[in-house]
Design a protein around this motif. Structure first.
Motif, mmCIF file in Angstrom:
data_model
loop_
_atom_site.group_PDB
_atom_site.id
_atom_site.type_symbol
_atom_site.label_atom_id
_atom_site.label_comp_id
_atom_site.label_asym_id
_atom_site.label_seq_id
_atom_site.Cartn_x
_atom_site.Cartn_y
_atom_site.Cartn_z
ATOM 1 N N GLY A 199 0.795 -1.221 0.000
ATOM 2 C CA GLY A 199 0.000 0.000 0.000
ATOM 3 C C GLY A 199 0.827 1.270 0.000
ATOM 4 O O GLY A 199 0.392 2.309 -0.491
ATOM 5 N N TYR A 200 2.013 1.201 0.561
ATOM 6 C CA TYR A 200 2.907 2.352 0.645
ATOM 7 C C TYR A 200 4.297 1.949 0.152
ATOM 8 O O TYR A 200 5.253 1.904 0.934
ATOM 9 C CB TYR A 200 3.002 2.865 2.086
ATOM 10 N N PRO A 201 4.440 1.648 -1.142
ATOM 11 C CA PRO A 201 5.727 1.145 -1.644
ATOM 12 C C PRO A 201 6.893 2.115 -1.466
ATOM 13 O O PRO A 201 8.043 1.689 -1.413
ATOM 14 C CB PRO A 201 5.452 0.861 -3.123
ATOM 15 N N THR A 202 6.616 3.404 -1.331
ATOM 16 C CA THR A 202 7.695 4.378 -1.136
ATOM 17 C C THR A 202 7.750 4.877 0.302
ATOM 18 O O THR A 202 8.446 5.846 0.596
ATOM 19 C CB THR A 202 7.549 5.574 -2.096
ATOM 20 N N GLY A 203 7.003 4.233 1.196
ATOM 21 C CA GLY A 203 6.964 4.634 2.599
ATOM 22 C C GLY A 203 5.687 5.380 2.919
ATOM 23 O O GLY A 203 4.993 5.866 2.040
ATOM 24 N N VAL A 204 5.372 5.446 4.191
ATOM 25 C CA VAL A 204 4.149 6.109 4.647
ATOM 26 C C VAL A 204 4.401 7.610 4.724
ATOM 27 O O VAL A 204 5.331 8.052 5.397
ATOM 28 C CB VAL A 204 3.727 5.566 6.029
ATOM 29 N N PRO A 205 3.576 8.412 4.033
ATOM 30 C CA PRO A 205 3.751 9.868 4.107
ATOM 31 C C PRO A 205 3.562 10.367 5.543
ATOM 32 O O PRO A 205 2.747 9.836 6.296
ATOM 33 C CB PRO A 205 2.632 10.410 3.208
ATOM 34 N N ARG A 206 4.334 11.365 5.919
ATOM 35 C CA ARG A 206 4.298 11.898 7.282
ATOM 36 C C ARG A 206 2.874 12.249 7.725
ATOM 37 O O ARG A 206 2.491 11.988 8.863
ATOM 38 C CB ARG A 206 5.211 13.123 7.394
ATOM 39 N N GLN A 207 2.057 12.796 6.839
ATOM 40 C CA GLN A 207 0.699 13.202 7.223
ATOM 41 C C GLN A 207 -0.227 12.007 7.475
ATOM 42 O O GLN A 207 -1.314 12.169 7.994
ATOM 43 C CB GLN A 207 0.083 14.145 6.178
ATOM 44 N N ASP A 208 0.219 10.799 7.135
ATOM 45 C CA ASP A 208 -0.618 9.613 7.322
ATOM 46 C C ASP A 208 -0.276 8.791 8.564
ATOM 47 O O ASP A 208 -1.005 7.867 8.902
ATOM 48 C CB ASP A 208 -0.524 8.698 6.093
ATOM 49 N N TYR A 209 0.827 9.094 9.257
ATOM 50 C CA TYR A 209 1.260 8.264 10.383
ATOM 51 C C TYR A 209 0.184 8.097 11.445
ATOM 52 O O TYR A 209 -0.146 6.986 11.824
ATOM 53 C CB TYR A 209 2.485 8.848 11.102
ATOM 54 N N VAL A 210 -0.337 9.197 11.940
ATOM 55 C CA VAL A 210 -1.281 9.134 13.058
ATOM 56 C C VAL A 210 -2.546 8.403 12.646
ATOM 57 O O VAL A 210 -3.034 7.531 13.366
ATOM 58 C CB VAL A 210 -1.583 10.544 13.612
ATOM 59 N N ALA A 211 -3.061 8.723 11.455
ATOM 60 C CA ALA A 211 -4.280 8.055 10.988
ATOM 61 C C ALA A 211 -4.034 6.564 10.766
ATOM 62 O O ALA A 211 -4.874 5.727 11.108
ATOM 63 C CB ALA A 211 -4.782 8.715 9.709
#
Length: 89
Positions: A13-25
């Protein structure tokens, strides 16, 4: 739900890593299905692979999830992103 299956979904789902704005969610969504220890184990594995920030940042993020509710738009965005890859949110 096996943790390795969750990690596989997140890698896809996040092949390039989890975007910073998505961590908490993302952590909030995971906590709906997993224990805090399971979420921490998954986060540590993803951090080791460079998909999340280092474990100190993860610990802060997990604490923020327990103290702060992510916005509905953040939850919806991450839920839709994971659902596209078949993650049961």
């Amino acid at each position: 739900m096996p943790l390795n299956r969750v990690v596989t979904w997140l890698r896809e789902g996040y092949p390039t890593g989890v975007p910073r704005q998505d961590y908490v969610a993302l952590l909030a969504l995971l906590r709906r299905r997993l224990t805090d220890d399971e979420v921490a184990a998954i986060a540590a594995e993803l951090a080791q692979e460079g998909m999340l920030p280092d474990t100190a940042d993860i610990a802060v993020s997990i604490t923020r999830v327990t103290d702060e509710v992510p916005s509905e738009s953040d939850i919806d965005r991450v839920r839709d992103h994971l659902a596209f890859r078949g993650f049961p949110t």
